[in-house]
Design an enzyme around this catalytic site. Structure first.
Site, short mmCIF file in Angstrom:
data_model
loop_
_atom_site.label_atom_id
_atom_site.label_comp_id
_atom_site.label_asym_id
_atom_site.label_seq_id
_atom_site.Cartn_x
_atom_site.Cartn_y
_atom_site.Cartn_z
N TYR A 55 11.30 -7.88 3.26
CA TYR A 55 10.97 -6.56 3.78
C TYR A 55 12.28 -6.88 3.39
CZ TYR A 55 6.79 -5.27 6.39
OH TYR A 55 5.68 -5.23 6.56
N SER A 206 0.80 1.28 8.72
CA SER A 206 0.78 2.81 7.69
C SER A 206 -0.92 4.09 8.84
CB SER A 206 -0.34 2.32 6.47
OG SER A 206 1.04 2.07 5.55
N PRO A 207 -0.34 3.89 9.49
CA PRO A 207 -1.47 4.96 10.39
C PRO A 207 -1.10 6.23 10.67
CG PRO A 207 0.63 4.27 11.92
CD PRO A 207 0.76 3.87 10.88
N GLY A 209 -0.71 7.47 6.61
CA GLY A 209 -1.10 7.72 5.68
C GLY A 209 0.04 7.34 5.08
N GLY A 215 2.00 16.22 7.23
CA GLY A 215 2.80 17.65 6.39
C GLY A 215 3.39 17.82 6.25
#
Length: 332
Positions: A55, A206-207, A209, A215
């Site tokens: 990273y 990445s829970p 997405g 949203g």
């Protein structure tokens, strides 16, 4: 707040994935701002912070080292090795490779310890399985770090059930990190049962997405620009057509969220945490308001009907979670 266990130590079930502060989600966050966010996360009760050598080519580990130097006892730090950047003769990065050899592990862990300004890493992962090196050889070498006191617990990332079992037979595996969300449920048939079998924890990355489930993304607010990897070439779910179809699915998550006066991302996190007591999540963010919103997910209890409605969405998601190269490196 409820705590969950990873190899004898406890963590908040909602941790912080720190990658986006330094790489892959646009320009790096200014250091003072990033440190303020990390310190605020501790104040809010977060104690599980996830980073990796790749990273920002060490920049993210250095950031955490600066932020936690005077409060190391308040945090559990996880980092990873395996992928290495390749450079041309001028020193320009040209790509990456995966190196799971004991020699590369030794190089990487010493750098990580120095960058993180610590003498022990709480959870050390093999970031991607190297098909050229037997997993027993890699994990056997990683086990030496535990015996030396440089690492407390071992983990794997994006490993297959067979690899998990073979690795655990070599040295106890405390955690496996895999992508897991309402949109990405492919680990349920093999990986999750393997973790139950060996008594390990799933660390869900990445829970949300990659932001889709929050949203906050819209047809007019699509990720892009320099340093942003959520583009069609890397992330097929963000390709034209797939992106719009996936946003329509998020509207259904929003409908469930409305029942709880919550945000879609909070419902997405609540779903992940509700899948098992041996699951923790590490959503990433660079903004304090998102951090606070994520923590609010712990207070949401979904009904059986809501869970069923959410679980029907995964089969309707358009696009793989990585491009062809990325998918070839998972489930090894």
């Amino acid at each position: 707040m409820e705590q969950r266990r990873i190899n004898g130590f406890t963590v908040n079930p909602i941790g912080l994935g720190c990658m986006g502060l330094s790489a892959f989600y646009g320009p790096p966050t200014e250091q003072a701002e990033a440190i303020k966010l990390l310190h605020t996360a501790i104040e809010r009760g977060i104690n599980h912070f996830d980073t990796a050598e790749m990273y920002g080519m060490g920049a993210n580990e250095k950031l955490l080292g600066e932020a936690f130097a005077d409060r190391r006892d308040k945090v559990r730090i996880a980092t990873k090795f395996g992928p290495k950047f390749l450079f041309d003769e001028s020193g320009k990065p040209t790509g990456t490779t995966i190196d799971g050899t004991p020699e590369n592990m030794r190089r990487a862990v010493e750098n990580s310890l120095a960058y993180l300004q610590t003498d022990v890493i709480d959870l050390y992962y093999l970031h991607r399985v190297d098909p050229k090196v037997p997993i027993e050889e890699t994990v056997g070498a990683m086990g030496e770090l535990v015996r030396e006191g440089k690492v407390r617990a071992l983990g794997l990332s994006e490993a297959s059930p067979e690899t998990i079992r073979r690795a655990h037979a070599t040295h106890p595996i405390s955690a496996v990190q895999s992508e897991y969300s309402i949109f990405s449920r492919d680990i349920e048939d093999g990986v999750l049962p393997a973790l139950d079998e060996i008594g390990a924890t799933l660390v869900a990355y990445s829970p949300l997405g990659r932001g889709l489930l929050t949203g906050a993304l819209t047809r007019d607010n699509k990720p892009g620009g320099e340093g942003e990897y959520r583009q069609a070439a890397m992330q097929p779910r963000f390709a034209d057509g797939a992106y719009e179809a996936n946003l329509a699915l998020v509207e259904e998550v929003g409908a469930v969220a409305a029942n709880h006066d919550a945000a879609p991302g909070q419902v997405a996190l609540a779903w992940v945490l509700g899948r098992g007591e041996n699951i923790v999540a590490i959503p990433g963010t660079t903004k304090l308001r998102n951090l606070d919103s994520n923590l609010g997910a712990a207070d949401i209890a979904l009904t059986a009907d809501e869970v069923a409605r959410l679980e029907a969405l995964a089969d309707r998601v358009q696009g793989e979670r990585y491009n062809e190269t990325g998918m070839a490196a998972v489930n090894r």
